[in-house]
Design an enzyme around this catalytic site. Structure first.
Site, PDB file in Angstrom:
ATOM      1  N   LEU A   1       0.834  -1.220   0.000  1.00  7.88           N
ATOM      2  CA  LEU A   1       0.000   0.000   0.000  1.00  7.88           C
ATOM      3  C   LEU A   1       0.856   1.253   0.000  1.00  7.88           C
ATOM      4  O   LEU A   1       2.023   1.215   0.422  1.00  7.88           O
ATOM      5  CB  LEU A   1      -0.881   0.005   1.253  1.00  7.88           C
ATOM      6  CG  LEU A   1      -1.961  -1.070   1.361  1.00  7.88           C
ATOM      7  CD1 LEU A   1      -2.621  -0.997   2.744  1.00  7.88           C
ATOM      8  CD2 LEU A   1      -2.997  -0.925   0.258  1.00  7.88           C
TER       9      LEU A   1
ATOM     10  N   SER B   1       3.327   2.147   2.949  1.00  4.00           N
ATOM     11  CA  SER B   1       3.764   0.934   3.668  1.00  4.00           C
ATOM     12  C   SER B   1       5.278   0.963   3.923  1.00  4.00           C
ATOM     13  O   SER B   1       5.766   0.312   4.842  1.00  4.00           O
ATOM     14  CB  SER B   1       3.373  -0.325   2.882  1.00  4.00           C
ATOM     15  OG  SER B   1       3.933  -0.304   1.587  1.00  4.00           O
ATOM     16  N   GLY B   2       6.020   1.711   3.103  1.00  6.70           N
ATOM     17  CA  GLY B   2       7.462   1.837   3.348  1.00  6.70           C
ATOM     18  C   GLY B   2       8.337   1.416   2.183  1.00  6.70           C
ATOM     19  O   GLY B   2       9.567   1.336   2.316  1.00  6.70           O
ATOM     20  N   LYS B   3       7.753   1.161   1.036  1.00  9.26           N
ATOM     21  CA  LYS B   3       8.521   0.660  -0.118  1.00  9.26           C
ATOM     22  C   LYS B   3       9.693   1.590  -0.482  1.00  9.26           C
ATOM     23  O   LYS B   3      10.833   1.151  -0.591  1.00  9.26           O
ATOM     24  CB  LYS B   3       7.607   0.504  -1.356  1.00  9.26           C
ATOM     25  CG  LYS B   3       6.439  -0.407  -1.160  1.00  9.26           C
ATOM     26  CD  LYS B   3       5.556  -0.498  -2.400  1.00  9.26           C
ATOM     27  CE  LYS B   3       4.879   0.793  -2.794  1.00  9.26           C
ATOM     28  NZ  LYS B   3       3.912   1.327  -1.804  1.00  9.26           N
ATOM     29  N   SER B   4       9.380   2.857  -0.680  1.00 10.32           N
ATOM     30  CA  SER B   4      10.415   3.804  -1.122  1.00 10.32           C
ATOM     31  C   SER B   4      11.476   3.995  -0.042  1.00 10.32           C
ATOM     32  O   SER B   4      12.672   4.029  -0.339  1.00 10.32           O
ATOM     33  CB  SER B   4       9.802   5.158  -1.465  1.00 10.32           C
ATOM     34  OG  SER B   4       8.849   5.014  -2.482  1.00 10.32           O
TER      35      SER B   4
ATOM     36  N   SER C   1       1.761  -1.468  -7.299  1.00  9.36           N
ATOM     37  CA  SER C   1       1.461  -2.646  -8.147  1.00  9.36           C
ATOM     38  C   SER C   1       0.387  -3.538  -7.511  1.00  9.36           C
ATOM     39  O   SER C   1       0.685  -4.651  -7.080  1.00  9.36           O
ATOM     40  CB  SER C   1       2.724  -3.438  -8.484  1.00  9.36           C
ATOM     41  OG  SER C   1       3.569  -3.657  -7.388  1.00  9.36           O
TER      42      SER C   1
END
Ligand code: ADP
Length: 197
Positions: free
Chosen positions: A35, A38-41, A108
């Site tokens: 989401l 969520s912390g991806k970057s 994604s």
């Protein structure tokens, strides 16, 4: 529809093993999904820095950044989201073929497009990383103020609120950022990548 007549694949004289020998690593697409917020970057930025410092050849493709350029013509309808991911899947597969560790951080949300990215990269060159945080946590973090806007009806098709997110069923790695600190997630992902490449 796409025009494909008279296009023939032209083979080169360099193969992936030669690149691997030169670079001392294999190409890998590390596909971070989750989401917004969520912390991806955050995780990808740290992992990129650490891998570079350790001498790996690494590059980061970030959802928001790519939407400024390559995908600036796309919006957030289901069809545009699919096209967004299709292009990134193609680009990251090329990067991986070139021998690069490619950190991809895009929401994604749809399984079928993540599967498409996996197939494009090829077996042994793709790792799906589920960066998991529940909606409430993401909305509380709200690093870009998007949840607030979505709540006020200022953004349509917002993942988790007015557009679905299909969770990975069998990711190579799960990073639960409601339980793990950024540092812990970074260390987990680094451990995984070092083993695989
Ligand atoms: P995404 O790329 O998934 O949209 P971002 O990395 O842009 O998410 O934002 C995540 C936000 O949550 C950042 O502001 C980050 O500092 C914060 N955050 C708080 N705790 C964590 C954690 N344990 N892991 C990752 N990010 C966290």
């Amino acid at each position: 529809m796409v025009k494909r007549e008279n296009i023939v694949w032209h083979n080169g004289k360099v193969n992936p093993e030669q690149r691997r020998g030169l670079l001392g690593q294999k190409g890998l697409v590390v596909w971070l999904t989750g989401l917004s917020g969520s912390g991806k970057s955050t995780i990808a930025v740290e992992v990129e820095k650490r891998l570079l410092e350790e001498g790996y050849w690494v590059y980061r493709l970030d959802g928001d950044n790519v939407r400024h350029g390559l995908n600036s013509d796309l919006g957030f309808s289901d069809a545009d989201r699919d096209e967004n991911i299709r292009r990134i899947a193609e680009v990251s597969a090329l990067f991986a073929d070139a021998g690069m560790i490619t950190l991809v951080s895009f929401i994604s949300p749809f399984r079928k497009m993540r599967q498409f990215a996996r197939e494009k990269a090829g077996a042994g060159h793709f790792a799906e990383v589920f960066v998991r945080a529940d909606l409430e946590t993401c909305a509380r973090r709200d690093p870009k103020g998007l949840y607030e806007k979505a709540k006020n009806g200022e953004i349509s098709d917002f993942t988790g609120i007015s557009s679905p997110y299909e969770e990975p069923e069998d990711p190579e790695l799960l990073l639960d950022t409601t339980r793990m600190s950024v540092d812990e997630s970074v260390e987990h992902l680094l451990d995984y990548i070092r083993i695989v490449v």
